[in-house]
Design a protein around this motif. Structure first.
Motif, mmCIF file in Angstrom:
data_model
loop_
_atom_site.group_PDB
_atom_site.id
_atom_site.type_symbol
_atom_site.label_atom_id
_atom_site.label_comp_id
_atom_site.label_asym_id
_atom_site.label_seq_id
_atom_site.Cartn_x
_atom_site.Cartn_y
_atom_site.Cartn_z
ATOM 1 N N ALA A 1 7.708 2.142 -2.235
ATOM 2 C CA ALA A 1 6.772 1.339 -1.430
ATOM 3 C C ALA A 1 7.461 0.379 -0.475
ATOM 4 C CB ALA A 1 5.824 0.565 -2.350
ATOM 5 N N TRP A 2 8.560 -0.243 -0.902
ATOM 6 C CA TRP A 2 9.165 -1.285 -0.072
ATOM 7 C C TRP A 2 10.233 -0.759 0.876
ATOM 8 C CZ3 TRP A 2 6.461 -5.470 0.226
ATOM 9 C CH2 TRP A 2 5.695 -5.902 -0.874
ATOM 10 N N GLU B 1 1.534 -7.106 -5.856
ATOM 11 C CA GLU B 1 2.773 -7.812 -5.508
ATOM 12 C C GLU B 1 2.684 -8.320 -4.077
ATOM 13 O OE1 GLU B 1 6.354 -5.496 -5.952
ATOM 14 O OE2 GLU B 1 7.643 -7.094 -5.181
ATOM 15 N N PRO C 1 7.330 0.012 -8.186
ATOM 16 C CA PRO C 1 6.997 0.135 -6.758
ATOM 17 C C PRO C 1 7.371 1.476 -6.147
ATOM 18 C CG PRO C 1 8.919 -1.275 -7.050
ATOM 19 C CD PRO C 1 8.409 -0.950 -8.428
ATOM 20 N N VAL D 1 1.711 -0.522 1.537
ATOM 21 C CA VAL D 1 1.986 -1.960 1.640
ATOM 22 C C VAL D 1 1.349 -2.430 2.940
ATOM 23 C CG1 VAL D 1 3.784 -3.691 1.997
ATOM 24 C CG2 VAL D 1 4.112 -1.898 0.284
ATOM 25 N N TRP E 1 1.802 5.476 -1.478
ATOM 26 C CA TRP E 1 2.060 4.050 -1.692
ATOM 27 C C TRP E 1 1.708 3.331 -0.388
ATOM 28 C CZ3 TRP E 1 5.107 8.060 -3.162
ATOM 29 C CH2 TRP E 1 5.491 8.139 -4.500
ATOM 30 N N CYS F 1 1.426 -2.315 8.410
ATOM 31 C CA CYS F 1 1.337 -1.581 7.142
ATOM 32 C C CYS F 1 2.437 -0.534 7.098
ATOM 33 C CB CYS F 1 -0.037 -0.921 6.953
ATOM 34 S SG CYS F 1 -0.250 0.603 7.877
ATOM 35 N N SER G 1 3.840 -9.467 2.977
ATOM 36 C CA SER G 1 3.501 -8.070 2.699
ATOM 37 C C SER G 1 2.900 -8.009 1.321
ATOM 38 C CB SER G 1 4.746 -7.178 2.715
ATOM 39 O OG SER G 1 5.453 -7.326 3.910
ATOM 40 N N TRP G 2 1.844 -7.218 1.176
ATOM 41 C CA TRP G 2 1.248 -7.085 -0.148
ATOM 42 C C TRP G 2 1.129 -5.610 -0.503
ATOM 43 C CZ3 TRP G 2 -0.791 -9.978 3.851
ATOM 44 C CH2 TRP G 2 -1.878 -9.441 4.541
ATOM 45 N N ARG G 3 1.532 -5.324 -1.758
ATOM 46 C CA ARG G 3 1.549 -3.943 -2.259
ATOM 47 C C ARG G 3 0.256 -3.667 -3.011
ATOM 48 N NH1 ARG G 3 4.080 -1.619 -7.170
ATOM 49 N NH2 ARG G 3 5.110 -3.598 -7.637
ATOM 50 N N HIS G 4 -0.401 -2.567 -2.652
ATOM 51 C CA HIS G 4 -1.647 -2.179 -3.304
ATOM 52 C C HIS G 4 -1.322 -1.398 -4.576
ATOM 53 C CE1 HIS G 4 -3.989 -3.377 0.272
ATOM 54 N NE2 HIS G 4 -2.911 -2.978 0.926
ATOM 55 N N THR G 5 -2.040 -1.714 -5.648
ATOM 56 C CA THR G 5 -1.759 -1.105 -6.945
ATOM 57 C C THR G 5 -2.048 0.384 -6.936
ATOM 58 O OG1 THR G 5 -2.433 -3.179 -7.946
ATOM 59 C CG2 THR G 5 -2.228 -1.270 -9.413
#
Ligand SMILES: O=c1[nH]c(=O)c2[nH]c(=O)[nH]c2[nH]1
Length: 292
Positions: free
Chosen positions: A290-291, A238, A287, A138, A136, A126, A180-184
């Motif tokens: 976040a990334w 995402e 984002p 991820v 943020w 994470c 990888s998944w981004r949390h809203t």
């Protein structure tokens, strides 16, 4: 001409932390690799060597160990957010913290409460960011190795003067999933606040989509995997995937007078195709960092 300081951050990379929790004879184990990175008012240290705004990377490492003792380690996302918030909220010059954590899975070795064996599972990861008011998160995994022995084709592609690849209507499809998944929502997983539950759902979605997609290309499988995570996990907006195509070539056994009907393969390790992409909801929020 003017020379100016560009974006910068600093921190302690890869603090290896093992946290043992002892409930009588039943112990449990968290095995983490924690990287912290801070940024903010850091012009003076770069321009003149004035360290007045610098929280040493050594102190950052000590904080990781102290927080593991003080608060315990639950879901890595919560531990990352707690650390990120601490650095920004306790140090005036620090305006932004990034905390990245990898988790290595252990399972019980037999019935003894104190005996463990490193499990062959993927690595959970994470990254949390905090800027003093917003967070943020991820989440993700890497090295989730999957293989289908059929239901994969690859044909109909562009041919130029360098194309030698034969079309196939039946091949082995294998990859080591990095996802990888981004949390809203900032600071929560959108799934009842349970990071672990969302992790298991996303992992299951990736596995199920890989297994039951009849694949005409790894690109098509990638999109199916990302879509499945978004369908199963309402708090995720995402998904980014990196899928190495672990080629399995049927070995020509005809010199030995043997037929090979999809039974003997050479698992080549390199070069490999690398298929990467993002799948997102069309209303995914910006984002931000976040990334990064
Ligand atoms: O699923 C695939 N996608 C490609 O783009 C590709 N290119 C290739 O040589 N083999 C494959 N397989």
């Amino acid at each position: 001409m003017m020379i100016v300081l560009g974006p910068n951050r600093y921190g302690k990379a890869e603090t290896r932390l093992v946290r043992v929790t002892r409930h009588g004879d039943a112990h449990s184990l968290k095995d983490l690799n924690v990287s912290t990175a801070l940024s903010g008012d850091m012009e003076r240290v770069h321009l003149s060597g004035d360290n007045a705004a610098v929280l040493p990377t050594d102190s950052q490492k000590n904080t990781v160990f102290a927080f593991a003792k003080r608060y315990g380690v639950g879901a890595i996302e919560d531990f990352a957010l707690t650390l990120a918030q601490h650095f920004v909220d306790s140090q005036e010059p620090v305006r932004h913290a990034r905390v990245a954590i990898e988790e290595y899975a252990w399972e019980r070795n037999g019935a003894l409460g104190h005996a463990f064996v490193r499990s062959g599972r993927e690595t959970r990861v994470c990254v949390a960011h905090y800027d003093g008011s917003r967070a943020w998160v991820v989440s993700g995994l890497r090295d989730l190795v999957v293989l289908n022995t059929t239901n994969s084709e690859f044909w109909g592609y562009v041919r130029d003067e360098y194309t030698t690849l034969p079309e196939t209507r039946d091949r082995v499809l294998a990859t080591a999933v990095e996802a990888s998944w981004r949390h809203t929502a900032a600071g929560e997983d959108g799934d009842g606040g349970d990071w672990d539950k969302t992790y298991e759902k996303a992992r299951q979605a990736l596995l199920a989509a890989f297994a039951d997609t009849y694949s005409l290309s790894l690109q098509q499988t990638l999109y199916a995997m990302g879509s499945r995570v978004l369908t199963e996990c309402p708090g995720v907006c995402e998904v980014r995937l990196s899928l190495p195509n672990r080629h399995h070539f049927e070995v020509d056994l005809s010199p030995f007078g043997l037929a090979n009907d999809g039974e003997v393969y050479h698992a080549a390790d390199r070069p490999y195709g690398l298929i990467e992409g993002a799948v997102l909801r069309d209303d995914a929020p910006d984002p931000g960092p976040a990334w990064q």
